[in-house]
Motif scaffolding. Structure first.
Motif, PDB file in Angstrom:
ATOM      1  N   MET A  38     -31.670 -18.355  34.129  1.00  0.00           N
ATOM      2  CA  MET A  38     -32.746 -18.992  33.579  1.00  0.00           C
ATOM      3  C   MET A  38     -32.242 -20.323  32.995  1.00  0.00           C
ATOM      4  SD  MET A  38     -34.201 -16.571  31.476  1.00  0.00           S
ATOM      5  CE  MET A  38     -35.321 -18.142  30.205  1.00  0.00           C
ATOM      6  N   LEU A  39     -31.473 -21.197  33.569  1.00  0.00           N
ATOM      7  CA  LEU A  39     -31.476 -22.630  33.879  1.00  0.00           C
ATOM      8  C   LEU A  39     -31.622 -22.654  35.243  1.00  0.00           C
ATOM      9  CD1 LEU A  39     -28.175 -24.144  32.388  1.00  0.00           C
ATOM     10  CD2 LEU A  39     -29.895 -23.955  31.206  1.00  0.00           C
ATOM     11  N   ALA A  40     -31.339 -22.154  36.102  1.00  0.00           N
ATOM     12  CA  ALA A  40     -31.992 -22.345  37.481  1.00  0.00           C
ATOM     13  C   ALA A  40     -33.534 -22.033  37.375  1.00  0.00           C
ATOM     14  CB  ALA A  40     -31.426 -20.925  38.675  1.00  0.00           C
ATOM     15  N   ARG A  41     -33.714 -21.469  36.781  1.00  0.00           N
ATOM     16  CA  ARG A  41     -35.122 -21.053  36.901  1.00  0.00           C
ATOM     17  C   ARG A  41     -36.180 -22.257  35.857  1.00  0.00           C
ATOM     18  NH1 ARG A  41     -37.794 -16.338  37.184  1.00  0.00           N
ATOM     19  NH2 ARG A  41     -38.687 -16.143  35.300  1.00  0.00           N
ATOM     20  N   SER A  42     -35.162 -23.094  34.904  1.00  0.00           N
ATOM     21  CA  SER A  42     -35.632 -24.398  34.559  1.00  0.00           C
ATOM     22  C   SER A  42     -36.694 -25.498  35.407  1.00  0.00           C
ATOM     23  CB  SER A  42     -35.021 -24.124  33.473  1.00  0.00           C
ATOM     24  OG  SER A  42     -35.275 -25.447  32.501  1.00  0.00           O
ATOM     25  N   ALA A  43     -37.013 -26.090  35.012  1.00  0.00           N
ATOM     26  CA  ALA A  43     -37.416 -27.194  35.412  1.00  0.00           C
ATOM     27  C   ALA A  43     -36.596 -28.759  35.528  1.00  0.00           C
ATOM     28  CB  ALA A  43     -38.898 -27.552  35.817  1.00  0.00           C
ATOM     29  N   ASP A  44     -36.153 -28.006  33.579  1.00  0.00           N
ATOM     30  CA  ASP A  44     -35.965 -29.680  32.642  1.00  0.00           C
ATOM     31  C   ASP A  44     -35.037 -30.335  33.834  1.00  0.00           C
ATOM     32  OD1 ASP A  44     -37.589 -28.150  30.885  1.00  0.00           O
ATOM     33  OD2 ASP A  44     -36.762 -27.477  29.681  1.00  0.00           O
ATOM     34  N   ALA A  45     -33.774 -29.683  33.921  1.00  0.00           N
ATOM     35  CA  ALA A  45     -32.666 -30.421  34.810  1.00  0.00           C
ATOM     36  C   ALA A  45     -32.573 -30.343  35.902  1.00  0.00           C
ATOM     37  CB  ALA A  45     -31.594 -30.410  33.814  1.00  0.00           C
ATOM     38  N   ALA A  46     -32.636 -30.181  36.866  1.00  0.00           N
ATOM     39  CA  ALA A  46     -32.121 -29.572  38.618  1.00  0.00           C
ATOM     40  C   ALA A  46     -30.459 -29.513  38.145  1.00  0.00           C
ATOM     41  CB  ALA A  46     -32.017 -30.455  39.703  1.00  0.00           C
ATOM     42  N   TRP A  47     -29.519 -30.543  37.449  1.00  0.00           N
ATOM     43  CA  TRP A  47     -28.185 -30.548  37.221  1.00  0.00           C
ATOM     44  C   TRP A  47     -27.763 -29.552  36.374  1.00  0.00           C
ATOM     45  CZ3 TRP A  47     -27.219 -31.612  32.220  1.00  0.00           C
ATOM     46  CH2 TRP A  47     -27.913 -31.284  31.172  1.00  0.00           C
ATOM     47  N   ALA A  48     -28.268 -29.157  34.917  1.00  0.00           N
ATOM     48  CA  ALA A  48     -27.508 -27.909  34.504  1.00  0.00           C
ATOM     49  C   ALA A  48     -27.228 -26.887  34.552  1.00  0.00           C
ATOM     50  CB  ALA A  48     -29.023 -27.656  33.311  1.00  0.00           C
ATOM     51  N   PRO A  49     -27.889 -26.120  35.456  1.00  0.00           N
ATOM     52  CA  PRO A  49     -26.874 -25.131  36.024  1.00  0.00           C
ATOM     53  C   PRO A  49     -25.229 -25.054  36.469  1.00  0.00           C
ATOM     54  CG  PRO A  49     -29.260 -24.937  36.664  1.00  0.00           C
ATOM     55  CD  PRO A  49     -28.855 -26.357  36.723  1.00  0.00           C
ATOM     56  N   GLY A  50     -25.490 -26.340  37.018  1.00  0.00           N
ATOM     57  CA  GLY A  50     -24.143 -26.225  37.773  1.00  0.00           C
ATOM     58  C   GLY A  50     -22.726 -27.072  36.718  1.00  0.00           C
ATOM     59  N   ALA A  51     -23.511 -27.922  35.665  1.00  0.00           N
ATOM     60  CA  ALA A  51     -23.619 -28.228  34.929  1.00  0.00           C
ATOM     61  C   ALA A  51     -22.417 -27.240  34.055  1.00  0.00           C
ATOM     62  CB  ALA A  51     -24.029 -29.404  34.009  1.00  0.00           C
ATOM     63  N   ALA A  52     -23.847 -26.370  33.846  1.00  0.00           N
ATOM     64  CA  ALA A  52     -23.187 -25.518  32.862  1.00  0.00           C
ATOM     65  C   ALA A  52     -21.909 -24.022  33.300  1.00  0.00           C
ATOM     66  CB  ALA A  52     -23.874 -24.458  32.651  1.00  0.00           C
ATOM     67  N   VAL A  53     -21.481 -24.059  34.781  1.00  0.00           N
ATOM     68  CA  VAL A  53     -20.671 -23.811  35.142  1.00  0.00           C
ATOM     69  C   VAL A  53     -19.483 -24.208  34.731  1.00  0.00           C
ATOM     70  CG1 VAL A  53     -19.150 -22.950  37.056  1.00  0.00           C
ATOM     71  CG2 VAL A  53     -21.801 -22.383  36.805  1.00  0.00           C
ATOM     72  N   THR A  54     -19.165 -25.548  35.317  1.00  0.00           N
ATOM     73  CA  THR A  54     -18.469 -27.174  34.783  1.00  0.00           C
ATOM     74  C   THR A  54     -17.726 -26.956  33.529  1.00  0.00           C
ATOM     75  OG1 THR A  54     -19.316 -28.313  36.753  1.00  0.00           O
ATOM     76  CG2 THR A  54     -17.276 -29.404  34.997  1.00  0.00           C
TER      77      THR A  54
END
Length: 424
Positions: A38-54
């Motif tokens: 879902m985060l990778a499909r969102s255009a809100d924040a490109a950094w969000a998917p990686g930040a979620a993993v961290t």
């Protein structure tokens, strides 16, 4: 009330622990696939998917540090219920879908609570199990948990992502997981031993073991965390993302088991070299793998992920081979913190570098870590003789995504376990 370990108990006595954690794993598997998708499909924040993993990895590090003192304060059963409650709160944050920041916070809370739950469960299982079957019980526990994660990932591919059904299902499975432990008649284990972190001691016991656990922390969190992001950003359908995660979770058993058995029969460092070679081969293939040949892609990542998980298991066993019984608790504590620290730092670096090097950055990072560890192991191979086969502990299936909770087991039981289980 704490009770003495029931060394005459049967394997059925731990069914409640295994049932609780396997049920919770289904919910965790759902969120492991859902959040990056879902985060990778969102255009809100490109950094969000990686930040979620961290965030998951950093939360896990926090969970490793606070679980021992909290168990001493309230006991295993109460803390288990509380940490499951935190998993539910984390899923509720994501279900609210209010902001990306709440998603990141939710994943961080999940990381802390999930590690806490796993440490409690493994500590309890070690306390309840007899020396005669503890090793088999632990292997079964790990397999059941990993299969639960895989089933959750598969289930993600079968349900709609519109609305908030996935986090609600996670809440359902987590709440359901509280019941078997809440109704168990197993006595609470005693308060855990004091956890000591001694990096110098871990290095003296086994440099290959310590660096291997560090490497596995970064490798596992990077590959398991970024694969669904990579697939989603390349337009892979939800059902295939779920199937890919299922294959990676459950397939590791087929890769890890034969390599683990081999490590019982020859110098574990040589098996680690073989494992690194497999990682480098599969990782190179992953760089060129195409999503248009999805079956081949899944097989490549099955081997890639499975070999990465194997580094953790064999490096951990190699360290224990060289340790004295009195060092088991501080050694396990140090390896646990080392794994968690690497699992936080490496994904953070990949997240920072991905805008520069592109979506395959995580594969390149994994190749670099594996190559560096392979060279280090080659160097150490000529510096020290191997441990005689008769003095080794027997290999146990372990997942690099799950912490080694031996720091919270009875040190005497741990020592007995090492001396009584047969070697392969």
């Amino acid at each position: 009330m704490h009770g003495p370990p029931d060394r005459g108990s049967s394997p059925l006595s731990i069914a409640s622990i295994v049932a609780s954690m396997t049920t919770a794993a289904v919910g965790s598997g759902l969120m492991f696939a859902y959040s990056p998708y879902m985060l990778a499909r969102s255009a809100d924040a490109a950094w969000a998917p990686g930040a979620a993993v961290t965030a998951v990895a950093f939360g896990g590090l926090v969970g490793c540090v606070v679980t021992g003192p909290l168990i001493q304060r309230v006991g295993h059963a109460r803390l288990f219920a509380c940490s499951m409650g935190i998993v539910i709160i984390a899923a509720a944050f994501i279900a609210s879908n209010l902001s990306v920041s709440l998603w990141i916070l939710g994943r961080g809370l999940y990381g802390a609570a999930a590690n806490c739950n796993f440490i409690i469960a493994q500590s309890w299982l070690n306390h309840a199990a007899s020396n005669a079957w503890r090793g088999r019980a632990m292997s079964f526990f790990y397999m059941a948990y990993v299969l639960g994660l895989g089933c959750g990932s598969w289930l993600f591919g079968q349900i709609p992502t519109s609305g908030n059904l996935t986090p609600l299902l996670t809440i359902f499975f987590t709440a359901l997981a509280i019941l078997p432990i809440g109704l168990t008649r197993l006595p609470n284990p005693p308060a855990p031993a004091r956890v000591n972190v001694d990096v110098g001691m871990a290095w003296q016991i086994s440099p290959v073991g310590l660096i291997g656990v560090l490497a596995s922390g970064g490798l596992s969190m990077v590959v398991q965390g970024f694969v669904p992001i990579y697939a989603t950003t390349n337009g892979v359908a939800q059902q295939q993302v779920g199937l890919l995660m299922f294959v990676m979770q459950t397939g590791l058993l087929f890769v890890q088991y034969p390599l683990g058995i081999l490590s019982d029969r020859m110098d574990r460092r040589r098996v680690l070299l073989i494992t690194c070679a497999i990682i480098l081969t599969a990782g190179t293939a992953a760089l060129f793998a195409s999503f248009t040949h999805m079956i081949l892609f899944m097989l490549i990542f099955l081997v890639f992920g499975g070999a990465i998980e194997t580094i953790y298991s064999i490096a951990n066993a190699h360290s224990n081979d060289r340790a004295d019984p009195g060092d088991y608790v501080p050694l396990s504590s140090t390896l646990l913190v080392a794994w968690s620290a690497a699992a936080t730092v490496v994904p953070l670096a990949v997240t920072a570098l991905m805008p520069v090097f592109g979506p395959k950055t995580f594969i390149g990072a994994a190749l670099l870590v594996a190559a560096a560890y392979m060279l280090f192991t080659l160097w150490r191979l000529n510096e020290r003789d191997p441990v005689p086969t008769a003095e080794r502990e027997s290999f146990e299936l372990r997942s690099a995504q799950l912490p080694n909770a031996a720091v919270l087991t009875d040190p005497e039981a741990r020592a007995a376990d090492q001396s009584t289980e047969p070697t392969g």
